[in-house]
Scaffold this motif. Sequence first.
Motif, PDB file in Angstrom:
ATOM      1  N   ILE A 242     -16.968   0.245   2.251  1.00 50.02           N
ATOM      2  CA  ILE A 242     -17.643  -0.007   0.965  1.00 50.02           C
ATOM      3  C   ILE A 242     -16.693  -0.665  -0.048  1.00 50.02           C
ATOM      4  N   GLU A 243     -15.503  -1.076   0.466  1.00 50.52           N
ATOM      5  CA  GLU A 243     -14.521  -1.826  -0.328  1.00 50.52           C
ATOM      6  C   GLU A 243     -14.114  -1.111  -1.613  1.00 50.52           C
ATOM      7  N   MET A 244     -13.899   0.191  -1.495  1.00 50.85           N
ATOM      8  CA  MET A 244     -13.424   0.964  -2.649  1.00 50.85           C
ATOM      9  C   MET A 244     -11.906   0.899  -2.741  1.00 50.85           C
ATOM     10  N   PRO A 245     -11.344   0.802  -3.956  1.00 49.25           N
ATOM     11  CA  PRO A 245      -9.888   0.957  -4.096  1.00 49.25           C
ATOM     12  C   PRO A 245      -9.528   2.342  -3.529  1.00 49.25           C
ATOM     13  N   PHE A 246      -8.461   2.415  -2.756  1.00 48.44           N
ATOM     14  CA  PHE A 246      -8.239   3.645  -2.000  1.00 48.44           C
ATOM     15  C   PHE A 246      -6.760   3.832  -1.678  1.00 48.44           C
ATOM     16  N   VAL A 247      -6.387   5.063  -1.352  1.00 47.23           N
ATOM     17  CA  VAL A 247      -5.008   5.372  -0.951  1.00 47.23           C
ATOM     18  C   VAL A 247      -4.990   5.607   0.556  1.00 47.23           C
ATOM     19  N   LEU A 320      -0.870   6.212  15.670  1.00 46.87           N
ATOM     20  CA  LEU A 320      -2.170   6.733  16.111  1.00 46.87           C
ATOM     21  C   LEU A 320      -3.055   5.633  16.703  1.00 46.87           C
ATOM     22  N   ALA A 321      -2.567   4.395  16.663  1.00 48.80           N
ATOM     23  CA  ALA A 321      -3.371   3.233  17.091  1.00 48.80           C
ATOM     24  C   ALA A 321      -4.728   3.255  16.377  1.00 48.80           C
ATOM     25  N   ALA A 322      -4.679   3.538  15.074  1.00 48.99           N
ATOM     26  CA  ALA A 322      -5.910   3.646  14.269  1.00 48.99           C
ATOM     27  C   ALA A 322      -5.977   2.490  13.275  1.00 48.99           C
ATOM     28  N   LYS A 323      -7.162   1.889  13.151  1.00 51.70           N
ATOM     29  CA  LYS A 323      -7.328   0.782  12.197  1.00 51.70           C
ATOM     30  C   LYS A 323      -7.333   1.299  10.764  1.00 51.70           C
ATOM     31  N   PHE A 324      -7.852   2.530  10.594  1.00 54.52           N
ATOM     32  CA  PHE A 324      -7.976   3.113   9.250  1.00 54.52           C
ATOM     33  C   PHE A 324      -7.457   4.535   9.291  1.00 54.52           C
ATOM     34  N   TYR A 325      -6.685   4.922   8.268  1.00 52.21           N
ATOM     35  CA  TYR A 325      -6.210   6.309   8.212  1.00 52.21           C
ATOM     36  C   TYR A 325      -5.925   6.688   6.767  1.00 52.21           C
ATOM     37  N   CYS A 326      -6.159   7.944   6.436  1.00 52.26           N
ATOM     38  CA  CYS A 326      -5.817   8.441   5.098  1.00 52.26           C
ATOM     39  C   CYS A 326      -5.508   9.928   5.212  1.00 52.26           C
ATOM     40  N   HIS A 327      -5.104  10.525   4.118  1.00 54.03           N
ATOM     41  CA  HIS A 327      -4.895  11.980   4.073  1.00 54.03           C
ATOM     42  C   HIS A 327      -5.996  12.591   3.214  1.00 54.03           C
ATOM     43  N   PHE A 328      -6.901  13.287   3.879  1.00 57.05           N
ATOM     44  CA  PHE A 328      -8.082  13.865   3.224  1.00 57.05           C
ATOM     45  C   PHE A 328      -8.135  15.383   3.395  1.00 57.05           C
ATOM     46  N   THR A 329      -7.409  15.903   4.390  1.00 57.88           N
ATOM     47  CA  THR A 329      -7.679  17.272   4.864  1.00 57.88           C
ATOM     48  C   THR A 329      -6.827  18.388   4.250  1.00 57.88           C
ATOM     49  N   SER A 330      -5.866  18.065   3.373  1.00 53.65           N
ATOM     50  CA  SER A 330      -5.004  19.138   2.829  1.00 53.65           C
ATOM     51  C   SER A 330      -4.798  19.054   1.321  1.00 53.65           C
ATOM     52  N   PRO A 331      -5.879  19.102   0.533  1.00 52.23           N
ATOM     53  CA  PRO A 331      -5.713  18.918  -0.923  1.00 52.23           C
ATOM     54  C   PRO A 331      -5.047  20.098  -1.632  1.00 52.23           C
ATOM     55  N   ILE A 332      -4.935  21.256  -0.959  1.00 52.92           N
ATOM     56  CA  ILE A 332      -4.254  22.392  -1.599  1.00 52.92           C
ATOM     57  C   ILE A 332      -2.749  22.147  -1.612  1.00 52.92           C
ATOM     58  N   ARG A 333      -2.258  21.425  -0.601  1.00 51.97           N
ATOM     59  CA  ARG A 333      -0.798  21.303  -0.478  1.00 51.97           C
ATOM     60  C   ARG A 333      -0.239  19.883  -0.545  1.00 51.97           C
ATOM     61  N   ARG A 334      -1.128  18.854  -0.690  1.00 55.38           N
ATOM     62  CA  ARG A 334      -0.639  17.462  -0.781  1.00 55.38           C
ATOM     63  C   ARG A 334      -1.404  16.741  -1.873  1.00 55.38           C
ATOM     64  N   TYR A 335      -0.677  16.150  -2.821  1.00 57.56           N
ATOM     65  CA  TYR A 335      -1.353  15.468  -3.925  1.00 57.56           C
ATOM     66  C   TYR A 335      -2.162  14.245  -3.480  1.00 57.56           C
ATOM     67  N   PRO A 336      -1.687  13.430  -2.516  1.00 58.13           N
ATOM     68  CA  PRO A 336      -2.492  12.265  -2.103  1.00 58.13           C
ATOM     69  C   PRO A 336      -3.898  12.645  -1.627  1.00 58.13           C
ATOM     70  N   ASP A 337      -4.047  13.793  -0.974  1.00 62.02           N
ATOM     71  CA  ASP A 337      -5.368  14.234  -0.521  1.00 62.02           C
ATOM     72  C   ASP A 337      -6.274  14.510  -1.719  1.00 62.02           C
ATOM     73  N   LEU A 338      -5.677  15.062  -2.770  1.00 61.10           N
ATOM     74  CA  LEU A 338      -6.423  15.348  -3.997  1.00 61.10           C
ATOM     75  C   LEU A 338      -6.912  14.018  -4.620  1.00 61.10           C
ATOM     76  N   MET A 339      -6.057  12.996  -4.565  1.00 58.37           N
ATOM     77  CA  MET A 339      -6.446  11.663  -5.063  1.00 58.37           C
ATOM     78  C   MET A 339      -7.637  11.123  -4.255  1.00 58.37           C
TER      79      MET A 339
END
Length: 346
Positions: A242-247, A320-339
Motif C-alpha cells: 500500500i506504499e506506506m512510509p515504513f520502518v 532470511l531470503a525474504a523480499k520484505f521484513y520488519c520488526h512487528f512482534t516485540s513492542p514491549i521490548r523493542r522500540y522499532p516494533d512500537l513504531m
Amino acid sequence: EEFPEGVEKEAEKQAQRKISPSDIENRRDLREKLIVTIDGEDTRDIDDAVSLEKSGENYLLGVHIADVSHYVRYRSPLDKEAFARGTSVYFPDRVLPMLPKALSNGICSLNEGEDRLALSCLMKVDKKGAVKDREIVGSVIRSAHRMTYTEVQKILDGDGETAEKYADVKDMVFLFAELTGILKTMREKRGSIELDVKEAKIMLDKNGDIVIPDYERALSHQIIEQFMVLANETVAEYMNSIEMPFVYRIHEKPSEDKVATLRSMLAPLGYDLREADHFSLQKVLEKARDTPQAPAIHMMVLRSLMKARYDVENLGHFGLAAKFYCHFTSPIRRYPDLMVHRILTA
C-alpha cells in the motif's frame, strides 16, 4: 535501573485503566478463540500469542501481539523514556526494561486468562507455506494458557501427563509442529541461510556464580521463531503493497571484501565458494554438516554476513531470503516494533 518518577506514575495510571467498551468497539473480538502463549520459564513480559486451525488444506495462523501503542502515547513522557532506552536489556540476573513493569509485566503482557488489547496478523497459509490471504486487525484476546517451551516439547515428545494437562490445546500443538515443518522447508527452498551457531545462555546460580549450561534450540523454540518471522514478513509485505512510509528491518548481501575473506578461509578446508549467494552458502553449510569443523564454518559464514539494520527503504533480508521484513512482534521490548504498530494503526 530506575525510571524517572513521572514515567513510573504515568505507567501506573495507564496500567490501572481497565479495558472499556470504547476500547474494544472497533476491534475484532477473538476472546472465544483458542489462543496460547509459549515462552521461557522465566519470561515476565509476554508480548506474543498464537492460534492455529486447519481449513481444508490451508492453515489459519493467528499471531497476536500486545497493542503497546494503545498505552504508550506518542511523545508522552513514557514514550520519550522508551525511545531513549531503545530496547529492553537482558542480563543473567535482571532485566532493564524499555517500559516500566506496570506495563511490561502488567496491562501489556498477554497474561493467561486476562482480556488484553492486541494487534493480530491473521494469515491463511497453504500446504507449501505461502501466505494466500492476510488481515491485520486491532483485536481483543484472552490467552487460554501460558505454556513454556519445555511443556510444548514434552507434548511433542509424547509425554502423557503434560498432554493431559493441556488436553484442550494438545491437537493444536501438533498442528504447530506440522506448519513449522512446512515453513522451514519453504524457507530452505527459497535460500534462507540456517546457521547453527551454539547460543550461550548465561545464568547465575543461587550463590551468584556464573553457570553456562548446554543450550539446545528445541522444536518448540522453532515454532515461535517461524511464526514470528512469517508475521514480520507479512506485515512488511502488506505495508509495502500500500506504499506506506515504513520502518523495514533489512539485511544486505555480503560485501566483496567479506566474501573474499570468507573464500580464502574456506579454501584450505576444501570448500569452494565462487559466489556468496544464498544457494552457494547453503551448499557450504550442507557439506560441513556433521564434520568436526562445522561449528567453525558456521561461525565464519556468520561473520562474513552484514549486520541487519533498520531502514525506511526496503532492501530485503538476505539471511532470511525474504523480499520484505520488519520488526512487528516485540513492542514491549523493542522500540522499532512500537513504531511499526503506530504506523499500522494510523
